[in-house]
Design an enzyme around this catalytic site. Structure first.
Site, PDB file in Angstrom:
ATOM      1  N   CYS A 177      42.763  24.445  34.426  1.00 21.89           N
ATOM      2  CA  CYS A 177      41.679  23.599  34.919  1.00 21.89           C
ATOM      3  C   CYS A 177      41.234  22.417  34.009  1.00 21.89           C
ATOM      4  CB  CYS A 177      40.383  24.644  35.025  1.00 21.89           C
ATOM      5  SG  CYS A 177      39.803  25.086  33.459  1.00 21.89           S
TER       6      CYS A 177
ATOM      7  N   GLU B 189      52.280  33.966  32.478  1.00 18.78           N
ATOM      8  CA  GLU B 189      51.771  33.151  31.340  1.00 18.78           C
ATOM      9  C   GLU B 189      52.600  32.490  30.568  1.00 18.78           C
ATOM     10  OE1 GLU B 189      49.606  31.026  29.325  1.00 18.78           O
ATOM     11  OE2 GLU B 189      48.629  32.294  30.905  1.00 18.78           O
TER      12      GLU B 189
ATOM     13  N   GLY C  26      41.984  38.386  30.194  1.00 19.07           N
ATOM     14  CA  GLY C  26      40.527  38.697  30.953  1.00 19.07           C
ATOM     15  C   GLY C  26      40.673  39.062  32.279  1.00 19.07           C
TER      16      GLY C  26
END
Length: 348
Positions: A86, A36, A19
């Site tokens: 998060c 990643e 994204g």
């Protein structure tokens, strides 16, 4: 994905399914590398950004790795961007506690800062949940940036103010070592994009040739019946009355989370698309009028991914909803990247 020749370079840390990278590209950046660790997210990223060199574990990547592999010099990189995991700061996991949940991923922000120190990019873009803004880790990170010569600003923005059909408040930190940088303001005062604009023209899943639009949660006959009783266009399970509530909801104080088993409104933004976005027991994720949860394709569109973005169907609904819900909406990323691009053009 083909891109025009770009004047500025970027690296996307914690890039997920892409994204942020897509938003950076739309703003004119040449994304030269990403990091990643999750294999399904990496596979999706590679499907859409095959030209980007991808590294796996941020804890094992050093600035020298990029410098050698990408033929960079310290200070050459224009933008280092990243969205550290998060989960430990999420309000859902904290359950209204002021302190974050103990999670080793909370410390990954310091690996991002370590890469800043190694590479000394001209600008920085860091995104996360609002709770990180008041956490001691953010204070420590900003002090480190100041010692390195960066001017930083941090604040909260809502993705719905930047063309994303979804209410999604995020903490944004921007920093520059080439001059003062102000916190970005809302770019547009136009009407916010709605659920209807994003998914209102889609066919019924049963009449769609898109396998992603055929992928949604299947419920028991009892749950399906309960969903069918919820009023269309923003209806809530409160309309069911106490007798028809699930036993687990009856036991909760004040009925628990009000959005659970709620329908989206056609002419409002969607609620925050999370990693559970195809599970109506986790939030307001029911279609405005059809008796089902969101499809994977609808969730991606509500996150502002373009219809052409590729998601591997063989990853399964749980992994796909997770990578979509945890992504930074591309249109939101684009808006912040455009702001940084203009800063670079002015001062570079």
């Amino acid at each position: 994905m083909k891109t025009k020749k770009s004047e500025f370079t970027a690296i996307d840390v914690f890039c997920g399914c892409g994204g942020m990278t897509l938003g950076l590209k739309k703003a004119g950046f040449n994304v030269i590398a990403g990091i990643e660790i999750l294999s399904d997210a990496r596979n999706t990223y590679n499907l859409n950004h095959p030209e980007v060199i991808l590294f796996e574990d941020v804890r094992k990547v050093r600035g020298t790795t990029f410098i050698k592999k990408l033929d960079l010099k310290k200070g050459d990189l224009d933008l280092l961007a990243g969205c550290p995991p998060c989960q430990g700061f999420s309000s859902l996991r904290r359950k209204n506690r002021k302190t974050p949940v103990k999670d080793e991923r909370n410390e990954l922000i310091f690996d991002f800062i370590r890469l800043v120190n190694d590479l000394r990019p001209k600008t920085i873009l860091l995104e996360n949940v609002p709770a990180l803004m008041d956490d001691a880790r953010m204070t420590k990170a900003r002090k480190s940036l100041t010692r390195m010569g960066y001017h930083s600003k941090v604040g909260i923005l809502n993705a719905s103010d930047f063309g994303v059909p979804q209410r999604r408040k995020r903490m944004i930190l921007i920093a520059s070592n080439i001059g003062e940088i102000e916190f970005p303001s809302i770019i547009t005062k136009k009407a916010k994009k709605t659920v209807r604009e994003a998914i209102g023209n889609l066919p019924l899943p049963s009449k769609s040739n898109n396998p992603l639009h055929n992928l949604y949660s299947v419920h028991s006959k009892e749950i399906h019946q309960r969903i069918s009783l919820i009023p269309i266009d923003g209806g809530s399970r409160k309309a069911l009355g106490e007798a028809n509530q699930l036993e687990c909801h009856k036991k909760l104080k004040n009925g628990g989370f009000n959005d659970v088993y709620g329908r989206l409104w056609w002419d409002k933004e969607a609620s925050t698309i999370t990693r559970f976005c195809t599970n109506p027991s986790k939030g307001r994720f029911l279609h405005p009028e059809q008796n089902r949860a969101l499809t994977i394709f609808e969730a991606a569109l509500l996150q502002s991914f373009p219809p052409s973005y590729k998601f591997p169907i063989d990853s399964g609904i749980l992994k796909l909803s997770s990578m979509i819900g945890e992504a930074l909406p591309p249109e939101f990323a684009k808006a912040q990247a455009v702001y940084i691009r203009d800063h670079l053009r002015t001062l570079n």
